[in-house]
Write a protein that holds these residues in place. Structure first.
Motif, PDB file in Angstrom:
ATOM      1  N   ALA A   1     -25.001  48.099  -1.662  1.00 26.54           N
ATOM      2  CA  ALA A   1     -24.302  47.569  -2.827  1.00 26.54           C
ATOM      3  C   ALA A   1     -25.145  46.462  -3.438  1.00 26.54           C
ATOM      4  O   ALA A   1     -25.921  45.789  -2.744  1.00 26.54           O
ATOM      5  N   ALA A   2     -24.991  46.261  -4.735  1.00 30.31           N
ATOM      6  CA  ALA A   2     -25.717  45.194  -5.414  1.00 30.31           C
ATOM      7  C   ALA A   2     -25.115  43.841  -5.041  1.00 30.31           C
ATOM      8  O   ALA A   2     -23.906  43.715  -4.814  1.00 30.31           O
ATOM      9  N   TRP A   3     -25.961  42.847  -4.949  1.00 28.87           N
ATOM     10  CA  TRP A   3     -25.525  41.478  -4.679  1.00 28.87           C
ATOM     11  C   TRP A   3     -24.543  41.053  -5.762  1.00 28.87           C
ATOM     12  O   TRP A   3     -24.727  41.379  -6.937  1.00 28.87           O
ATOM     13  N   PRO A   4     -23.458  40.330  -5.418  1.00 28.50           N
ATOM     14  CA  PRO A   4     -22.464  39.965  -6.433  1.00 28.50           C
ATOM     15  C   PRO A   4     -23.044  39.101  -7.552  1.00 28.50           C
ATOM     16  O   PRO A   4     -23.673  38.065  -7.292  1.00 28.50           O
ATOM     17  N   ALA A   5     -22.817  39.541  -8.780  1.00 26.65           N
ATOM     18  CA  ALA A   5     -23.373  38.842  -9.943  1.00 26.65           C
ATOM     19  C   ALA A   5     -22.796  37.442 -10.101  1.00 26.65           C
ATOM     20  O   ALA A   5     -23.417  36.573 -10.727  1.00 26.65           O
ATOM     21  N   ALA A   6     -21.610  37.217  -9.542  1.00 23.91           N
ATOM     22  CA  ALA A   6     -20.975  35.908  -9.669  1.00 23.91           C
ATOM     23  C   ALA A   6     -21.712  34.811  -8.903  1.00 23.91           C
ATOM     24  O   ALA A   6     -21.484  33.623  -9.133  1.00 23.91           O
ATOM     25  N   LEU A   7     -22.609  35.221  -7.995  1.00 28.16           N
ATOM     26  CA  LEU A   7     -23.381  34.263  -7.207  1.00 28.16           C
ATOM     27  C   LEU A   7     -24.872  34.560  -7.382  1.00 28.16           C
ATOM     28  O   LEU A   7     -25.517  35.155  -6.512  1.00 28.16           O
ATOM     29  N   PRO A   8     -25.458  34.167  -8.511  1.00 29.28           N
ATOM     30  CA  PRO A   8     -26.873  34.462  -8.768  1.00 29.28           C
ATOM     31  C   PRO A   8     -27.769  33.916  -7.662  1.00 29.28           C
ATOM     32  O   PRO A   8     -27.579  32.806  -7.170  1.00 29.28           O
ATOM     33  N   VAL A   9     -28.747  34.710  -7.281  1.00 31.28           N
ATOM     34  CA  VAL A   9     -29.674  34.320  -6.229  1.00 31.28           C
ATOM     35  C   VAL A   9     -30.758  33.409  -6.803  1.00 31.28           C
ATOM     36  O   VAL A   9     -31.319  33.684  -7.863  1.00 31.28           O
ATOM     37  N   ALA A  10     -31.031  32.313  -6.093  1.00 29.75           N
ATOM     38  CA  ALA A  10     -32.065  31.369  -6.514  1.00 29.75           C
ATOM     39  C   ALA A  10     -32.996  31.087  -5.348  1.00 29.75           C
ATOM     40  O   ALA A  10     -32.617  31.248  -4.176  1.00 29.75           O
ATOM     41  N   ASP A  11     -34.199  30.681  -5.649  1.00 29.48           N
ATOM     42  CA  ASP A  11     -35.168  30.347  -4.612  1.00 29.48           C
ATOM     43  C   ASP A  11     -34.626  29.223  -3.737  1.00 29.48           C
ATOM     44  O   ASP A  11     -34.201  28.184  -4.234  1.00 29.48           O
ATOM     45  N   GLY A  12     -34.591  29.448  -2.435  1.00 27.97           N
ATOM     46  CA  GLY A  12     -34.070  28.455  -1.506  1.00 27.97           C
ATOM     47  C   GLY A  12     -32.570  28.516  -1.310  1.00 27.97           C
ATOM     48  O   GLY A  12     -32.021  27.778  -0.479  1.00 27.97           O
ATOM     49  N   GLY A  13     -31.892  29.393  -2.043  1.00 29.82           N
ATOM     50  CA  GLY A  13     -30.442  29.513  -1.926  1.00 29.82           C
ATOM     51  C   GLY A  13     -30.020  30.036  -0.566  1.00 29.82           C
ATOM     52  O   GLY A  13     -30.626  30.962  -0.032  1.00 29.82           O
ATOM     53  N   GLN A  14     -28.973  29.429   0.002  1.00 28.90           N
ATOM     54  CA  GLN A  14     -28.474  29.837   1.314  1.00 28.90           C
ATOM     55  C   GLN A  14     -27.045  30.342   1.185  1.00 28.90           C
ATOM     56  O   GLN A  14     -26.234  29.762   0.450  1.00 28.90           O
ATOM     57  N   TYR A  15     -26.753  31.415   1.918  1.00 31.21           N
ATOM     58  CA  TYR A  15     -25.457  32.081   1.797  1.00 31.21           C
ATOM     59  C   TYR A  15     -24.947  32.484   3.175  1.00 31.21           C
ATOM     60  O   TYR A  15     -25.715  32.690   4.107  1.00 31.21           O
TER      61      TYR A  15
END
Length: 232
Positions: free
Chosen positions: A162-176
């Motif tokens: 599945a595609a990553w949720p658009a509501a949480l845009p991925v950024a460099d260094g982002g932790q989830y």
């Protein structure tokens, strides 16, 4: 990240993994001149990668940095390395069929739902989540560590990607944190955006090594392993 293999020059063999008494002499990320001899002691192990794939050397013994006779990789496997970033692009190991309970991630660039790791990506706008067991439907909660914002991702029975949720845009260094019903502990993922434009396997591996994306490096090593090579 465009990783064109067709027609590209083969770079010097690169050490991608090492262990044993000589490991300090052959650290991961070290380029080995084509004419070099690799001298290994008992219990040594060195994995080399070049444009043809990976091969494992085990000591004791003296080895050439380049294989004298390398079994050809299937074109479909190496062509899967032509680009990266999302499901619409290259799929490392695309020649391997994906079953509903396939334990092998079909792509270096897919986020493994059950593996906490650093995750190298080239295109933050095209990130794919993958699970090895897709027999049952599941709802995955993705939470951004920095502010606690969360989004849900529904996976139907039989759906592995599945595609990553658009509501949480991925950024460099982002932790989830990734969690779902039945998970013992949340999966922790840290994204690292790597530079686009690397020309081949060696540069891809070097990027993964420098960024500490060990899970992806291990999958790359496994996927492009050259069959039929002597182990020493």
């Amino acid at each position: 990240m465009a990783l064109s293999l067709a027609g590209s020059a083969v770079a010097a063999p690169l050490v991608v993994r090492s262990a044993g008494p000589s490991a300090k002499a052959y650290p991961a990320g070290k380029a080995i001149p084509d004419d070099a001899k690799i001298v290994l002691k008992a219990n040594d192990m060195v994995v080399l990668l070049d444009g043809k794939g990976t091969r494992t050397l085990t000591g004791p013994g003296t080895f050439s940095a380049t294989a004298s006779a390398v079994a050809a990789q299937t074109g479909s496997t190496l062509s899967a390395l032509a680009s990266s970033g999302g499901e619409r692009r290259a799929r490392i190991g695309a020649v391997r069929s994906v079953k509903s309970t396939d334990s092998h991630n079909p792509s270096v660039w897919f986020v493994d739902l059950e593996r906490s790791s650093n995750m190298c990506i080239a295109d933050p706008t095209s990130v794919t989540l993958w699970r090895h067991d897709s027999e049952a439907a599941a709802t995955v909660t993705v939470t951004r560590v920095s502010d606690g914002k969360a989004a849900s991702l529904d996976l139907a029975a039989g759906q592995a990607r599945a595609a990553w949720p658009a509501a949480l845009p991925v950024a460099d260094g982002g932790q989830y944190k990734l969690s779902w019903v039945g998970a013992k502990t949340p999966t922790a993922v840290k994204f690292i955006v790597i530079k686009a434009g690397s020309p081949g396997l060696e540069d891809m591996a070097q990027s993964l090594i420098k960024a500490g994306c060990d899970a992806q490096l291990n999958l790359l090593i496994e996927t492009v392993s050259v069959p039929g090579q002597p182990q020493g």
